[in-house]
Scaffold this motif. Structure first.
Motif, PDB file in Angstrom:
ATOM      1  N   ASP A 170     -15.495  -3.501   3.098  1.00 15.02           N
ATOM      2  CA  ASP A 170     -16.606  -3.475   4.047  1.00 15.02           C
ATOM      3  C   ASP A 170     -17.821  -2.772   3.440  1.00 15.02           C
ATOM      4  N   ALA A 171     -18.853  -2.577   4.253  1.00 15.89           N
ATOM      5  CA  ALA A 171     -20.114  -2.022   3.757  1.00 15.89           C
ATOM      6  C   ALA A 171     -19.997  -0.574   3.321  1.00 15.89           C
ATOM      7  N   SER A 172     -18.883   0.091   3.666  1.00 17.13           N
ATOM      8  CA  SER A 172     -18.639   1.463   3.213  1.00 17.13           C
ATOM      9  C   SER A 172     -17.695   1.521   2.023  1.00 17.13           C
ATOM     10  N   GLY A 173     -17.237   0.363   1.554  1.00 13.30           N
ATOM     11  CA  GLY A 173     -16.311   0.327   0.426  1.00 13.30           C
ATOM     12  C   GLY A 173     -14.857   0.444   0.827  1.00 13.30           C
ATOM     13  N   ASN A 174     -14.552   0.394   2.133  1.00 10.50           N
ATOM     14  CA  ASN A 174     -13.169   0.456   2.599  1.00 10.50           C
ATOM     15  C   ASN A 174     -12.503  -0.904   2.415  1.00 10.50           C
ATOM     16  N   LEU A 175     -11.264  -0.902   1.961  1.00  7.77           N
ATOM     17  CA  LEU A 175     -10.521  -2.150   1.791  1.00  7.77           C
ATOM     18  C   LEU A 175      -9.863  -2.535   3.105  1.00  7.77           C
ATOM     19  N   SER A 195       0.301  -5.435  12.624  1.00  7.84           N
ATOM     20  CA  SER A 195      -0.283  -4.713  13.760  1.00  7.84           C
ATOM     21  C   SER A 195      -1.809  -4.804  13.791  1.00  7.84           C
ATOM     22  N   GLY A 196      -2.391  -5.605  12.902  1.00  8.51           N
ATOM     23  CA  GLY A 196      -3.839  -5.765  12.895  1.00  8.51           C
ATOM     24  C   GLY A 196      -4.462  -5.344  11.575  1.00  8.51           C
ATOM     25  N   ILE A 197      -5.788  -5.256  11.548  1.00  6.87           N
ATOM     26  CA  ILE A 197      -6.529  -4.896  10.337  1.00  6.87           C
ATOM     27  C   ILE A 197      -6.545  -3.384  10.174  1.00  6.87           C
ATOM     28  N   GLN A 198      -6.148  -2.934   8.988  1.00  8.46           N
ATOM     29  CA  GLN A 198      -6.273  -1.515   8.644  1.00  8.46           C
ATOM     30  C   GLN A 198      -7.326  -1.371   7.553  1.00  8.46           C
ATOM     31  N   ALA A 199      -8.145  -0.333   7.664  1.00  9.18           N
ATOM     32  CA  ALA A 199      -9.181  -0.062   6.668  1.00  9.18           C
ATOM     33  C   ALA A 199      -8.736   1.105   5.799  1.00  9.18           C
ATOM     34  N   LEU A 200      -8.620   0.870   4.505  1.00  7.96           N
ATOM     35  CA  LEU A 200      -8.232   1.918   3.562  1.00  7.96           C
ATOM     36  C   LEU A 200      -9.479   2.565   3.004  1.00  7.96           C
ATOM     37  N   ALA A 201      -9.512   3.903   3.052  1.00  6.74           N
ATOM     38  CA  ALA A 201     -10.744   4.621   2.699  1.00  6.74           C
ATOM     39  C   ALA A 201     -10.584   5.456   1.440  1.00  6.74           C
ATOM     40  N   GLY A 202      -9.750   5.033   0.503  1.00  2.00           N
ATOM     41  CA  GLY A 202      -9.632   5.782  -0.751  1.00  2.00           C
ATOM     42  C   GLY A 202      -8.677   6.951  -0.603  1.00  2.00           C
ATOM     43  N   GLY A 203      -8.952   8.015  -1.367  1.00  2.00           N
ATOM     44  CA  GLY A 203      -8.058   9.167  -1.347  1.00  2.00           C
ATOM     45  C   GLY A 203      -6.785   8.889  -2.107  1.00  2.00           C
ATOM     46  N   GLU A 204      -5.684   9.468  -1.634  1.00  2.00           N
ATOM     47  CA  GLU A 204      -4.397   9.351  -2.350  1.00  2.00           C
ATOM     48  C   GLU A 204      -3.691   8.066  -1.951  1.00  2.00           C
ATOM     49  N   VAL A 210       0.846  -1.185   0.000  1.00  3.20           N
ATOM     50  CA  VAL A 210       0.000   0.000   0.000  1.00  3.20           C
ATOM     51  C   VAL A 210       0.883   1.238   0.000  1.00  3.20           C
ATOM     52  N   HIS A 211       0.662   2.128  -0.934  1.00  2.71           N
ATOM     53  CA  HIS A 211       1.413   3.384  -1.010  1.00  2.71           C
ATOM     54  C   HIS A 211       0.466   4.532  -0.668  1.00  2.71           C
ATOM     55  N   GLN A 212       0.829   5.277   0.358  1.00  3.15           N
ATOM     56  CA  GLN A 212       0.007   6.394   0.827  1.00  3.15           C
ATOM     57  C   GLN A 212       0.927   7.587   1.073  1.00  3.15           C
ATOM     58  N   GLY A 213       0.900   8.544   0.117  1.00  6.38           N
ATOM     59  CA  GLY A 213       1.854   9.648   0.209  1.00  6.38           C
ATOM     60  C   GLY A 213       3.276   9.104   0.095  1.00  6.38           C
ATOM     61  N   ARG A 214       4.129   9.447   1.050  1.00  7.56           N
ATOM     62  CA  ARG A 214       5.509   8.954   1.045  1.00  7.56           C
ATOM     63  C   ARG A 214       5.659   7.682   1.854  1.00  7.56           C
ATOM     64  N   GLN A 215       4.583   7.251   2.446  1.00  8.26           N
ATOM     65  CA  GLN A 215       4.608   6.052   3.272  1.00  8.26           C
ATOM     66  C   GLN A 215       4.135   4.845   2.483  1.00  8.26           C
ATOM     67  N   SER A 216       4.622   3.667   2.863  1.00  8.85           N
ATOM     68  CA  SER A 216       4.115   2.431   2.284  1.00  8.85           C
ATOM     69  C   SER A 216       4.208   1.327   3.321  1.00  8.85           C
ATOM     70  N   PHE A 217       3.342   0.344   3.185  1.00  9.24           N
ATOM     71  CA  PHE A 217       3.394  -0.817   4.073  1.00  9.24           C
ATOM     72  C   PHE A 217       2.826  -2.014   3.340  1.00  9.24           C
TER      73      PHE A 217
END
Length: 326
Positions: A300-305, A311-320, A285-292
């Motif tokens: 999920d029901a909101s379209g978050n991946l 460190s556990g489940i992270q929900a990605l909510a679109g954007g950059e 996952v690339h988010q700005g200058r960060q990646s993991f």
């Protein structure tokens, strides 16, 4: 004389002399010659035979508003406010945003043979060659506010996938808004979706749904894509008519949007997850200058991946955000 008029004449499969073209278009042979020289720069191969004239090496089916509307079932035909067919625009979505500023735009569709400033996510350009893509935007006014739009681009992806599967294409969905096509066992980018929203967080808002779909691709077009790109012509013969594709897409979206406003993304959640290109695969996952890194799970029901990390489940909510398989 417009370049579009010339292209339509040269697409009929017959040879046309410079004199014939000039007479049909009401210009001199010199003016015709200058326009013919532009076609090569537009990635349109021209056949020239001495004594016979010119034609396009690969004829192009021109967009036809009357053919599109007549192909629509009765209900979407009634709900379609207006259909614009343009030869060339900077962007079909920009065109409809301007229509909204003029007090129109709702349930309007704009198609173009070519666009000069098409946009994808994260500011990337969407490169297109004349007549080889479906360049499409639809405007819609929602009363429920921006929050009610969660997952809309994913729902659009689902109805597009269903439409293309009906033609025989094998399609997957890449979060949040790409369609991938299976070509010789490899997933290649087929289409992209970009939503542009203006308006109130809780009140009325206006959405322009921009779609770019590769119907055919030249080698130059593949090189310009900057990533593995696919087109319907790679896997389907005969290649579906762009006018038929446009009619099917208008039908699908004009059915989707009122239902989405009532039900939200949850009604399309399972269908999206069934076509999830990277489900249970390792991704970065690339988010700005960060990646993991992590493992892609369902949306999920909101379209978050949902992404499983150390460190556990992270929900990605679109954007950059962009994701790539590892």
């Amino acid at each position: 004389m417009s370049i579009g008029e010339l292209i339509r004449l040269l697409s009929d499969g017959h040879y046309h002399s410079g004199q014939q073209l000039g007479e049909r278009l009401g210009v001199s042979r010199t003016a015709v010659w200058k326009q013919l020289k532009k076609l090569e720069a537009m990635d349109l191969a021209l056949e020239a035979v001495k004594g016979r004239g010119y034609r396009l090496a690969d004829p192009i089916e021109s967009l036809d508003g009357a053919a599109i509307v007549s192909s629509l079932p009765a209900a979407p035909r009634r709900h379609l406010s207006r259909l614009f067919i343009e030869d060339q625009l900077d962007s079909t979505s920009t065109f409809l945003r301007e229509r909204f500023r003029q007090g129109a735009g709702h349930a309007e569709v704009c198609l173009a043979e070519s666009q000069t400033a098409g946009r994808g996510r994260r500011g990337k350009a969407w490169s297109t060659s004349w007549g080889r893509s479906l360049i499409f935007s639809l405007g819609w006014r929602f009363e429920g506010g921006v929050a009610a739009l969660e997952g809309l681009s994913l729902a659009v992806g689902v109805v597009m996938a269903e439409m293309l599967e009906a033609f025989g294409a094998e399609v997957a969905l890449k979060w949040p808004n790409d369609l991938l096509l299976s070509v010789d066992g490899e997933w290649r980018k087929l289409a992209g979706i970009l939503l542009e929203v203006t308006g109130d967080v809780e009140g009325p808002c206006e959405v322009v749904i921009g779609i770019g779909l590769n119907v055919a691709l030249s080698e130059a077009g593949r090189a310009a894509a900057g990533q593995p790109a696919g087109a319907l012509a790679d896997v389907l013969q005969p290649v579906p008519s762009r006018n038929q594709l446009a009619a099917r897409l208008i039908d699908a979206l004009l059915s989707l949007l009122p239902a989405f406003e009532r039900e939200g993304f949850v009604a399309w959640q399972a269908a999206w997850n069934q076509r999830h290109a990277y489900r249970d695969r390792r991704i970065r996952v690339h988010q700005g200058r960060q990646s993991f890194a992590g493992e892609a799970k369902d949306v999920d029901a909101s379209g978050n991946l949902q992404v499983a990390t150390e460190s556990g489940i992270q929900a990605l909510a679109g954007g950059e955000i962009s994701i790539r398989p590892e």
